[in-house]
Design a protein around this motif. Structure first.
Motif, mmCIF file in Angstrom:
data_model
loop_
_atom_site.group_PDB
_atom_site.id
_atom_site.type_symbol
_atom_site.label_atom_id
_atom_site.label_comp_id
_atom_site.label_asym_id
_atom_site.label_seq_id
_atom_site.Cartn_x
_atom_site.Cartn_y
_atom_site.Cartn_z
ATOM 1 N N PHE A 1 3.752 24.209 -25.320
ATOM 2 C CA PHE A 1 4.197 22.836 -25.553
ATOM 3 C C PHE A 1 3.092 21.857 -25.207
ATOM 4 N N ILE A 2 3.305 20.618 -25.625
ATOM 5 C CA ILE A 2 2.421 19.512 -25.240
ATOM 6 C C ILE A 2 3.131 18.741 -24.132
ATOM 7 N N THR A 3 2.398 18.435 -23.071
ATOM 8 C CA THR A 3 2.997 17.676 -21.971
ATOM 9 C C THR A 3 2.522 16.239 -22.013
ATOM 10 N N ASP A 4 3.445 15.332 -21.831
ATOM 11 C CA ASP A 4 3.132 13.907 -21.691
ATOM 12 C C ASP A 4 3.515 13.512 -20.278
ATOM 13 N N VAL A 5 2.544 13.027 -19.520
ATOM 14 C CA VAL A 5 2.780 12.623 -18.139
ATOM 15 C C VAL A 5 2.608 11.118 -18.057
ATOM 16 N N ILE A 6 3.649 10.432 -17.616
ATOM 17 C CA ILE A 6 3.579 8.983 -17.442
ATOM 18 C C ILE A 6 3.458 8.719 -15.946
ATOM 19 N N HIS A 7 2.345 8.123 -15.544
ATOM 20 C CA HIS A 7 2.064 7.903 -14.124
ATOM 21 C C HIS A 7 1.520 6.498 -13.891
ATOM 22 N N PRO A 8 2.375 5.464 -13.973
ATOM 23 C CA PRO A 8 1.896 4.097 -13.767
ATOM 24 C C PRO A 8 1.453 3.858 -12.326
ATOM 25 N N GLY A 9 0.363 3.124 -12.178
ATOM 26 C CA GLY A 9 -0.137 2.798 -10.845
ATOM 27 C C GLY A 9 -0.781 3.971 -10.135
ATOM 28 N N ALA B 1 -3.948 7.096 -10.661
ATOM 29 C CA ALA B 1 -5.105 7.483 -11.475
ATOM 30 C C ALA B 1 -4.768 8.653 -12.388
ATOM 31 N N ASN B 2 -4.295 9.745 -11.810
ATOM 32 C CA ASN B 2 -3.868 10.896 -12.592
ATOM 33 C C ASN B 2 -2.990 11.789 -11.731
ATOM 34 N N VAL B 3 -2.474 12.853 -12.321
ATOM 35 C CA VAL B 3 -1.593 13.777 -11.619
ATOM 36 C C VAL B 3 -2.296 15.128 -11.568
ATOM 37 N N SER B 4 -2.259 15.785 -10.426
ATOM 38 C CA SER B 4 -2.952 17.066 -10.280
ATOM 39 C C SER B 4 -2.241 18.153 -11.076
ATOM 40 N N LYS B 5 -3.023 19.139 -11.513
ATOM 41 C CA LYS B 5 -2.464 20.250 -12.291
ATOM 42 C C LYS B 5 -1.465 21.045 -11.471
ATOM 43 N N SER B 6 -1.733 21.181 -10.174
ATOM 44 C CA SER B 6 -0.810 21.933 -9.313
ATOM 45 C C SER B 6 0.554 21.245 -9.224
ATOM 46 N N GLN C 1 0.862 -1.172 0.000
ATOM 47 C CA GLN C 1 0.000 0.000 0.000
ATOM 48 C C GLN C 1 0.905 1.230 0.000
ATOM 49 N N VAL C 2 0.764 2.024 -1.057
ATOM 50 C CA VAL C 2 1.605 3.204 -1.213
ATOM 51 C C VAL C 2 0.694 4.414 -1.321
ATOM 52 N N LYS C 3 1.075 5.488 -0.644
ATOM 53 C CA LYS C 3 0.295 6.722 -0.737
ATOM 54 C C LYS C 3 0.477 7.320 -2.131
ATOM 55 N N MET C 4 -0.552 8.100 -2.569
ATOM 56 C CA MET C 4 -0.527 8.698 -3.909
ATOM 57 C C MET C 4 0.683 9.612 -4.094
ATOM 58 N N SER C 5 1.043 10.352 -3.051
ATOM 59 C CA SER C 5 2.141 11.301 -3.174
ATOM 60 C C SER C 5 3.487 10.598 -3.333
#
Length: 151
Positions: free
Chosen positions: A49-57, A59-64, A23-27
């Motif tokens: 520019f276009i941003t590509d965010v790779i975030h395995p495991g 849900a998503n990454v916050s804009k902030s 169990q890992v926290k989102m942060s």
């Protein structure tokens, strides 16, 4: 051990924790931010520019969080000059793509950015008017159109 419920029996489940899954926290979960189609737009005094965010495991990454990362990547003094929008997560997750803008200064951002994005970034205040008020005003102006003002 599982007992299949029959007539008058109760279902009993024993859950055994699996040591393979942590169990890992989102942060704590990392993400990689890459930019492509980078362009300096002198007319609007910004970089886009276009941003590509790779975030395995994850849900998503916050804009902030993306704003912080991009500000660090491109040595931006004020984080509020970084605008990230239009993020779409790829089917299956793990990768998101969006658009990013970095303005040279806050004055340029306030001059060229649409009001709704300034409100999202905290650079402008939203006007709280009810839907009914807006509609009534629209209908009043419809009645006045085409009528010459009486002096």
């Amino acid at each position: 051990d599982v007992i299949h419920p029959g007539a008058g029996q109760l279902l009993h489940l024993t859950v055994i924790p699996d040591s393979r899954y942590k169990q890992v926290k989102m942060s704590e979960k990392s993400c990689t931010v890459r930019t492509r189609k980078f362009m300096t737009n002198r007319l609007l005094s910004r970089r886009q520019f276009i941003t590509d965010v790779i975030h395995p495991g994850r849900a998503n990454v916050s804009k902030s969080e993306l704003q912080e990362r991009l500000a660090k990547m491109y040595d931006v003094k004020d984080e509020k000059c970084v605008f990230v929008f239009g993020l779409r997560t790829q089917f299956g997750g793990g990768k998101s793509t969006g658009f990013g803008l970095i303005y040279d200064n806050l004055e340029a951002a306030k001059k060229f950015e649409p009001k709704y994005r300034l409100i999202r970034n905290g650079l402008a205040e939203s006007i709280e008017k009810s839907r009914k008020q807006r509609k009534e005003r629209k209908n009043r102006t419809k009645k006045l159109r085409g009528i010459k003002k009486a002096k």
